[in-house]
Design a protein around this motif. Structure first.
Motif, PDB file in Angstrom:
ATOM      1  N   ILE A 128      44.711  43.043  38.671  1.00 10.97           N
ATOM      2  CA  ILE A 128      45.506  43.222  39.878  1.00 10.97           C
ATOM      3  C   ILE A 128      45.883  41.869  40.477  1.00 10.97           C
ATOM      4  CG2 ILE A 128      45.428  44.091  42.245  1.00 10.97           C
ATOM      5  CD1 ILE A 128      43.719  46.391  41.216  1.00 10.97           C
ATOM      6  N   SER A 129      44.979  40.901  40.415  1.00 11.30           N
ATOM      7  CA  SER A 129      45.217  39.611  41.048  1.00 11.30           C
ATOM      8  C   SER A 129      44.656  38.499  40.179  1.00 11.30           C
ATOM      9  CB  SER A 129      44.556  39.568  42.431  1.00 11.30           C
ATOM     10  OG  SER A 129      44.604  38.271  42.966  1.00 11.30           O
ATOM     11  N   LYS A 130      45.321  37.325  40.256  1.00  8.73           N
ATOM     12  CA  LYS A 130      44.813  36.151  39.529  1.00  8.73           C
ATOM     13  C   LYS A 130      43.784  35.388  40.362  1.00  8.73           C
ATOM     14  CE  LYS A 130      49.416  35.553  37.497  1.00  8.73           C
ATOM     15  NZ  LYS A 130      50.622  34.686  37.461  1.00  8.73           N
ATOM     16  N   THR A 131      43.714  35.675  41.651  1.00  6.58           N
ATOM     17  CA  THR A 131      42.841  34.908  42.533  1.00  6.58           C
ATOM     18  C   THR A 131      41.395  35.079  42.089  1.00  6.58           C
ATOM     19  OG1 THR A 131      44.374  35.181  44.373  1.00  6.58           O
ATOM     20  CG2 THR A 131      42.109  34.576  44.918  1.00  6.58           C
ATOM     21  N   SER A 132      40.781  33.954  41.684  1.00  2.00           N
ATOM     22  CA  SER A 132      39.480  34.077  41.029  1.00  2.00           C
ATOM     23  C   SER A 132      38.791  32.728  40.938  1.00  2.00           C
ATOM     24  CB  SER A 132      39.665  34.632  39.609  1.00  2.00           C
ATOM     25  OG  SER A 132      40.484  33.758  38.840  1.00  2.00           O
ATOM     26  N   VAL A 133      37.521  32.792  40.506  1.00  2.00           N
ATOM     27  CA  VAL A 133      36.785  31.602  40.091  1.00  2.00           C
ATOM     28  C   VAL A 133      35.988  31.991  38.857  1.00  2.00           C
ATOM     29  CG1 VAL A 133      34.945  32.113  41.756  1.00  2.00           C
ATOM     30  CG2 VAL A 133      35.089  29.836  40.707  1.00  2.00           C
ATOM     31  N   ALA A 188      38.377  45.092  46.926  1.00  2.00           N
ATOM     32  CA  ALA A 188      37.805  45.261  45.587  1.00  2.00           C
ATOM     33  C   ALA A 188      37.582  43.906  44.940  1.00  2.00           C
ATOM     34  CB  ALA A 188      38.703  46.130  44.709  1.00  2.00           C
ATOM     35  N   PHE A 189      36.385  43.709  44.414  1.00  2.35           N
ATOM     36  CA  PHE A 189      36.048  42.509  43.659  1.00  2.35           C
ATOM     37  C   PHE A 189      35.649  42.920  42.250  1.00  2.35           C
ATOM     38  CE2 PHE A 189      34.318  41.408  48.050  1.00  2.35           C
ATOM     39  CZ  PHE A 189      35.466  40.744  48.446  1.00  2.35           C
ATOM     40  N   VAL A 190      36.026  42.105  41.277  1.00  2.00           N
ATOM     41  CA  VAL A 190      35.616  42.342  39.893  1.00  2.00           C
ATOM     42  C   VAL A 190      34.843  41.122  39.418  1.00  2.00           C
ATOM     43  CG1 VAL A 190      36.365  42.793  37.532  1.00  2.00           C
ATOM     44  CG2 VAL A 190      37.575  43.841  39.445  1.00  2.00           C
ATOM     45  N   PHE A 199      34.374  35.593  39.042  1.00  2.00           N
ATOM     46  CA  PHE A 199      34.612  36.395  40.238  1.00  2.00           C
ATOM     47  C   PHE A 199      36.119  36.511  40.478  1.00  2.00           C
ATOM     48  CE2 PHE A 199      35.364  36.506  44.879  1.00  2.00           C
ATOM     49  CZ  PHE A 199      34.758  37.715  45.176  1.00  2.00           C
ATOM     50  N   TYR A 200      36.627  37.761  40.549  1.00  6.84           N
ATOM     51  CA  TYR A 200      38.050  38.021  40.743  1.00  6.84           C
ATOM     52  C   TYR A 200      38.249  38.922  41.961  1.00  6.84           C
ATOM     53  CZ  TYR A 200      38.832  36.166  36.051  1.00  6.84           C
ATOM     54  OH  TYR A 200      38.894  35.337  34.961  1.00  6.84           O
ATOM     55  N   ILE A 201      39.228  38.568  42.794  1.00  4.77           N
ATOM     56  CA  ILE A 201      39.557  39.397  43.951  1.00  4.77           C
ATOM     57  C   ILE A 201      40.688  40.334  43.533  1.00  4.77           C
ATOM     58  CG2 ILE A 201      40.390  39.416  46.330  1.00  4.77           C
ATOM     59  CD1 ILE A 201      39.130  36.676  46.713  1.00  4.77           C
ATOM     60  N   ALA A 202      40.354  41.600  43.370  1.00  8.49           N
ATOM     61  CA  ALA A 202      41.331  42.570  42.891  1.00  8.49           C
ATOM     62  C   ALA A 202      42.149  43.181  44.024  1.00  8.49           C
ATOM     63  CB  ALA A 202      40.612  43.681  42.108  1.00  8.49           C
ATOM     64  N   ILE A 253      42.588  32.758  31.950  1.00  2.90           N
ATOM     65  CA  ILE A 253      41.730  33.594  32.791  1.00  2.90           C
ATOM     66  C   ILE A 253      41.460  34.906  32.072  1.00  2.90           C
ATOM     67  CG2 ILE A 253      42.490  32.537  34.954  1.00  2.90           C
ATOM     68  CD1 ILE A 253      44.358  34.923  35.369  1.00  2.90           C
ATOM     69  N   TYR A 254      40.740  35.799  32.727  1.00  8.53           N
ATOM     70  CA  TYR A 254      40.376  37.107  32.155  1.00  8.53           C
ATOM     71  C   TYR A 254      39.713  36.934  30.788  1.00  8.53           C
ATOM     72  CZ  TYR A 254      43.982  38.561  35.519  1.00  8.53           C
ATOM     73  OH  TYR A 254      44.756  38.724  36.627  1.00  8.53           O
ATOM     74  N   ASN A 255      38.648  36.110  30.755  1.00  3.23           N
ATOM     75  CA  ASN A 255      37.904  35.951  29.501  1.00  3.23           C
ATOM     76  C   ASN A 255      38.772  35.342  28.408  1.00  3.23           C
ATOM     77  OD1 ASN A 255      35.280  36.137  28.728  1.00  3.23           O
ATOM     78  ND2 ASN A 255      35.246  38.362  28.525  1.00  3.23           N
ATOM     79  N   GLY A 256      39.742  34.503  28.806  1.00  6.53           N
ATOM     80  CA  GLY A 256      40.611  33.869  27.827  1.00  6.53           C
ATOM     81  C   GLY A 256      41.723  34.740  27.316  1.00  6.53           C
TER      82      GLY A 256
END
Length: 927
Positions: A658-663, A790-792, A811-814, A880-883
Motif C-alpha cells: 500500500i505504501s513505500k514509507t518504511s524502514v 496499519a503497519f506491516v 517496518f512498513y506503514i501501510a 524494498i519489499y524484501n528486494g
C-alpha cells in the motif's frame, strides 16, 4: 447386524451393561485394531450457545468381521441431540423417543456406576459399538448442545480429543459468534486430568501445536489440526486431552444484554464494578477416618489459602466433623490477622477419626449462621454461606437421605446457601447435589486421583465475591410469557445470570426490564426500556441471511437456548421435589419439551432406526441437524465453501504494498510523498542497543512505534565498520484501551490484559477492541488499529546466515489515515507533509548521462524542500519489499541531518515502550 449402544450421560440413556461394553473392548484387543482414518469435531457457538458435532471414520483392515467401538467424552451439562452410524452401505439413524418411567429409574443407577468409573471431571462418556464387515468402513456422527456458563469472568468451551489412536486426519474447528463483541479469547494447552499413558506437547505455555486463531470484533475461528507426527509428540496412544477455549464478551448496559430472534429472547445479566457483599461463611470439613492422608492434607492447605483471602468485613467459623461435631468457636468471628492465625492452628490440629455425621454438622453450621444474623443489624447486608466438604456417606446420627434433606431445608429456610464438594468414588454425590440444589448453592465432584486442594480453591474462587443478593428480574406479563427462572438468591463476581423466554408480540420495539437486588450499601432498582426492534424471520442476530429450511423450519439458536434452559430447570425442579403428583407433572413437561427439541434426557431415550440404504450425500448430512443451525452465519462471513484461513479479504502481499514509507535493512528509511509523486530515502547509522522512535502519536491517536537495533560485523571490503538492523519492533496502542505489542523474528507478544504469545512460524489472526494482529508464517506481521492505521513488519530470516547477517525486521506503514497531524518520529513526522524539488535536474528518462551515473551508483543532485527545510539530495535506486521491488528515490546524506527535525539523539527512546518525544507535541514519558 449386532449393535451395542451405550450412553453414560447426565441421567440419560444407557443401553447395554458396563460388563457388555468391557467384553466388546476385550474382543477388539484380540484382533488387528481397526484404523481410525478421521476424527473431527466442529463447534459453532452463537451467543454462548454451543452446537457441536463429532465425526469419526474407521476402517476394518482385518480379513474377518470385527468389533468396533466409538466413544466420546462430552460435557456433563450438554444434551445429545443426534447420533448416526454408517456401517458399510447401511445407515442407522438415531431417534429421540419417550422413555418409560421404570426404565428411567434403572438408567439412573447404571449411569452413576459408569460415570464414577469412567468420567473425567465434568464430563460423561458416550459409547457405541457395532460389528463392521471385513475390509469395510464405518462412520459415527454425534451431535450435542450446551449453554456455556460464565465462571471467573470467562466462558469455557472444552472438547475432548481422545480418539484412542493416532488419526490420519484429526481436526477441531470452532466458530464463535458474539454480537456484543469478543473482549478476550485464549486457547489453553491441552489438558488431561488423567495422565495414564498420555503426554503433553513440548511447549505447554500456549495453544497446542498447529492451532490457528482467526478473529475480528464479533467472530473467531479456531482450528486445531495436528499432523500424525505432532499427535505422537503429544501422546502416542491418541489420548491428547481437552482442547479448551476461554473467552469473554463486551458488556455495555448495566441492565444487561438482551437479544431477540423470531419471537424468542435471551437476557444476559452480569453487572460489574459493584462493591462486594460481606460474607458470613462456615467451613464444614469432614475429618472422619476415610479422610486420612493426602485428602485431608490437601484440604487443610487449601483452607489455609482461603482463610487468607477473606475480607475484613467477612465473618467466619470452622467445623470439623466425624462421629462428633467439633466447632472452633460457638459464634462467627471477625476477620483479623489473629483470628486467621487461630483458625489455621485449629485446622492444622484436625485429625481423621470415626464416622460421618453429615446431618449433625449441617445443623450446627446453620445454627451458627442464623444466630449471627438474628443478633446483628440485617441492614448491614450480607450473604450466609456454608462450604461443605466430605468424601463419604452419612454413617452416624441421621443417615436417611430424605430426612437429612428435610432437616437442612427447614433449618436453612432459604437464608443459607450450601456449597458442597464431594471427594472420591465413595461419596453420596446425589445427596450433595440435592443439598445444594435445595439451598441455593452449587456442587462439585473431585475424583480420587485429583488434587482436592486446588479443586477446593478453584470452587471457592467462584463464590468468593458476592456482589448482589435477592435478585429479581421482571418483564411485563403482557409482553413476555414462559420465561425461565427470574429469582436468584445471589450473584457472584465473574458469573452471569441468564433468562430466556417468548415474546407475545414479535413486532415489539422495546422491552421493559426491571431488576431489583440488594448490594452492600443499598437496595438496587434498575428500570429501562431496552430496544429490541422487530426481528425478521430468516435472519440471525447479525442480520446474515439464512438459506431456505428443509421443511422443519430454520434453526433459531435463541429458541433452542430457551428450550435447553427450560428443560434444565424442569429437571432440577423434578430432582428437588418430594411430592409425587408434582414430580409426575414436572416429568411430563420435561419429557414433552425434550421430545420436541430432540434432547436426550432422563425422560427420553434414543433408538437406532435402520438399517436403510445409504444415499449420496447422506454421510455429510447425518448427525449434523442440530449443529448445522448456525453454519450459514459463519459461511456468510467467510464465503461459503472457502477453506479456513486468515480473515483478510486480500492476500498479504498486496496489503504490504500500500505504501513505500518504511524502514528496512541496515536501516534504510524510505518516505513516500504521494501528492508530489516524490520518494525520499535516508540512512540512520545507529549503535547496537539503541531504541529509535519511528512513529510517535501518543497524545492524539494513542499510537507509538519504537524499534531496537542489533549489531553485526560489516561485510568484507565494505566502507562500514558495522551494520545495524531492527531486531525488535514495539507498538503501544493507548486507545480505546492500552495494549502492548512486541515483535521479533521469532514471536509476537500481545499484552492487552491477557498476555498472548504467537510464534511467527505459524499463520494466525487475533484481535480485540479494535486491534488486529495477523501473522503470515515466517513472512510478515500485520497490525491493524481501529481500521484506520496499519503497519506491516517484514520478517527476514536466513537459513545459513553469514557472519554479517542477522535475523531482522522491516517496518512498513501501510495505512496512516488514523494518525494525527501532530504525529512525529523518524517516519511519522513526514506522514502529513508534502515535498517538492526546488532544483530539479533532467529526469532519468531525459539524460543518457544520468543513466550512466545511475549504473555507477550515483545520480544528479537537487534540493528538496520539506517542512521548511532545504535539503541537498541525490538520485538513487533502492530495493524494498524484501528486494522484490526497486524504487527511484532522492537520497539525503549524513544521517538525514538536514531532513529530519532535531538530531539523531532526539529520536532515542529510553525503553521499548517509551512514549516521550522531545520534538513535536507529545512530551509525556510513561509506560
Amino acid at each position: 447386524m449386532l449393535l451395542l449402544l451405550g450412553l453414560c450421560l447426565g441421567l440419560s440413556l444407557c443401553v447395554g451393561s458396563q460388563e457388555e461394553a468391557q467384553s466388546w473392548g476385550h474382543s477388539t484387543e484380540q484382533k488387528t485394531k481397526p484404523l481410525m482414518t478421521e476424527f473431527s469435531v466442529k463447534s459453532t457457538i452463537i451467543s454462548r450457545y454451543a452446537f457441536t458435532t463429532v465425526s469419526c471414520r474407521m476402517l476394518n483392515r482385518a480379513s474377518e468381521d470385527q468389533d468396533i467401538e466409538f466413544q466420546m467424552q462430552i460435557p456433563a451439562a450438554a444434551f445429545i441431540t443426534n447420533f448416526t452410524m454408517l456401517i458399510g452401505d447401511k445407515v442407522y439413524q438415531g431417534e429421540i423417543t419417550e422413555r418409560a418411567k421404570k426404565s428411567g429409574d434403572r438408567v439412573k443407577e447404571k449411569r452413576n456406576k459408569t460415570t464414577e468409573e469412567n468420567g473425567e471431571k465434568g464430563t460423561e462418556i458416550f459409547r457405541a459399538s457395532a460389528v463392521i464387515p471385513s475390509k469395510d468402513k464405518a462412520a459415527f456422527f454425534l451431535s450435542y448442545e450446551e449453554l456455556l456458563q460464565r465462571r471467573l469472568g470467562k466462558y469455557e468451551h472444552s472438547i475432548s480429543v481422545r480418539p484412542q489412536q493416532l488419526s490420519g486426519r484429526l481436526s477441531v474447528d470452532v466458530n464463535i459468534l458474539e454480537s456484543a463483541g469478543i473482549a478476550s479469547l485464549e486457547v489453553l494447552p491441552l489438558h488431561n486430568s488423567r495422565q495414564r499413558g498420555s503426554g503433553r506437547g513440548e511447549d505447554d505455555s500456549g495453544p497446542p501445536p498447529s492451532t490457528v486463531i482467526n478473529q475480528n470484533e464479533t467472530f473467531a475461528n479456531i482450528i486445531f489440526k495436528p499432523s500424525v507426527v505432532q499427535q505422537a509428540k503429544i501422546a502416542q496412544n491418541g489420548v491428547l486431552g481437552d482442547f479448551i477455549i476461554r473467552y469473554d464478551v463486551n458488556r455495555e448496559q448495566s441492565i444487561g444484554d438482551i437479544q431477540v430472534l423470531n419471537g424468542y429472547f435471551v437476557h444476559y445479566f452480569a453487572p460489574k464494578d459493584l462493591p462486594p457483599l460481606p460474607k458470613n461463611v462456615v467451613f464444614v470439613l469432614d475429618s472422619s477416618a476415610s479422610m486420612v492422608g493426602t485428602k485431608l492434607r490437601q484440604t487443610k492447605d487449601a483452607l489455609f489459602t482461603i482463610l487468607h483471602d477473606l475480607r475484613p468485613q467477612d465473618r467466619f467459623s470452622i467445623i470439623g466433623f466425624s462421629n462428633r461435631i467439633k466447632v472452633w468457636k460457638d459464634h462467627l468471628i471477625s476477620v483479623t490477622p489473629d483470628s486467621i492465625r487461630d483458625g489455621k492452628v485449629y485446622i492444622h490440629h484436625m485429625s481423621p477419626t470415626g464416622g460421618t455425621d453429615i446431618n449433625g454438622a449441617l445443623q450446627r453450621a446453620i445454627r451458627l449462621l442464623n444466630k449471627y444474623v438474628a443478633h446483628n443489624d440485617i441492614g448491614d447486608r450480607s450473604v450466609s454461606l456454608i462450604i461443605f466438604l466430605t468424601d463419604g456417606k452419612p454413617t452416624v446420627g441421621e443417615t436417611h437421605t430424605l430426612k437429612i434433606l428435610n432437616n437442612t431445608r427447614e433449618a436453612a429456610r432459604g437464608q443459607v446457601c450450601i456449597f458442597t464438594i464431594g471427594i472420591g468414588n465413595d461419596v453420596d454425590f446425589r445427596l450433595l447435589e440435592k443439598l445444594s440444589l435445595e439451598n441455593c448453592g452449587l456442587t462439585r465432584r473431585v475424583h480420587e486421583e485429583e488434587d482436592a486442594g486446588s479443586q477446593l480453591i478453584g470452587f471457592y474462587d467462584e463464590i468468593r465475591t458476592p456482589l448482589l443478593s435477592d435478585i429479581r428480574i421482571d418483564y411485563p406479563p403482557s409482553s413476555v410469557v414462559q420465561a425461565t427462572k427470574t429469582l436468584f438468591p445471589n450473584y457472584f463476581n465473574g458469573s452471569e445470570i441468564i433468562i430466556a423466554g417468548k415474546l407475545v408480540d414479535r413486532k415489539l420495539d422495546h422491552l421493559h426490564v426491571e431488576v431489583t437486588a440488594s448490594n452492600s450499601k443499598k437496595f438496587v432498582i434498575l428500570k429501562t426500556d431496552v430496544p429490541v426492534g422487530p426481528q425478521k424471520a430468516g435472519k440471525d442476530v447479525t442480520g446474515s441471511p439464512r438459506p431456505e429450511g428443509d421443511g422443519e423450519g430454520d434453526p433459531n439458536h435463541i429458541e433452542r437456548l430457551w428450550s435447553y434452559l427450560t428443560t434444565k430447570e424442569l429437571l432440577s425442579s423434578w430432582l428437588q421435589s418430594d411430592d409425587e403428583p408434582e414430580k409426575e407433572r414436572l416429568r411430563q413437561r420435561a419429557q414433552d419439551l425434550a421430545l420436541s427439541y430432540r434432547f436426550l434426557t432422563p425422560f427420553t431415550s434414543m433408538k437406532l432406526r435402520g438399517p436403510v440404504p445409504r444415499k449420496d450425500g447422506l454421510e455429510e448430512a447425518h448427525g449434523m441437524s442440530a449443529a448445522m443451525g448456525p453454519e450459514p452465519v459463519v459461511q456468510s462471513m467467510r464465503g461459503a465453501g472457502t477453506q479456513p484461513g486468515p480473515l483478510l479479504e486480500k492476500p498479504y502481499q498486496p496489503r504490504i504494498k500500500i505504501s513505500k514509507t518504511s524502514v528496512d535493512g541496515d536501516p534504510h528509511f524510505v518516505v513516500d510523498f504521494p501528492l508530489s509523486k516524490l520518494t525520499v530515502c535516508f540512512n540512520i547509522d545507529g549503535q547496537p542497543g539503541d531504541i529509535l522512535r519511528l512513529v510517535s502519536d501518543h497524545m492524539d491517536s494513542g499510537v507509538t512505534v519504537n524499534g531496537e537495533l542489533i549489531g553485526a560485523p560489516a561485510p568484507p571490503n565494505g566502507h562500514k565498520k558495522q551494520r545495524t538492523y531492527f531486531r525488535t519492533i514495539t507498538i503501544l496502542v493507548n486507545k480505546p484501551e492500552r495494549s502492548y505489542l512486541e515483535i521479533t523474528p521469532s514471536r509476537v507478544i500481545l499484552d492487552g490484559g491477557d498476555r498472548l504469545v504467537l510464534p511467527c512460524n505459524q499463520s494466525v489472526v487475533v484481535g480485540s477492541r479494535g486491534l488486529e494482529v495477523s501473522v503470515s508464517a515466517n513472512a510478515n506481521v500485520t497490525v491493524t488499529i481501529q481500521g484506520s492505521i496499519a503497519f506491516v513488519i517484514l520478517i527476514h530470516l536466513y537459513k545459513k546466515p553469514a557472519p554479517f547477517q542477522r535475523h531482522h525486521l522491516g517496518f512498513y506503514i501501510a495505512n496512516s489515515e488514523g494518525l494525527s497531524s501532530n504525529c512525529h518520529g523518524l517516519l511519522g513526522q513526514f506522514l502529513n507533509q508534502d515535498a517538492r524539488l526546488t532544483d530539479d535536474p533532467a529526469g532519468p528518462s531525459q539524460s543518457p548521462t544520468h543513466l550512466l551515473l545511475l549504473q555507477a551508483g550515483e545520480g544528479p543532485e537537487a534540493v528538496l524542500k520539506v517542512k521548511g527545510h532545504q535539503v541537498p539530495v541525490v538520485w538513487k535506486q533502492r530495493k524494498i519489499y524484501n528486494g522484490e521491488e526497486q524504487i527511484d528515490c532522492w537520497f539525503a546524506r549524513n544521517n538525514a541531518a538536514k531532513l529530519i527535525d532535531g538530531e539523531y539523539k532526539d529520536y532515542l527512546a529510553s525503553h521499548p515502550f517509551d512514549t516521550g518525544m522531545t520534538l513535536g507535541r507529545g512530551t509525556s514519558r510513561e509506560l
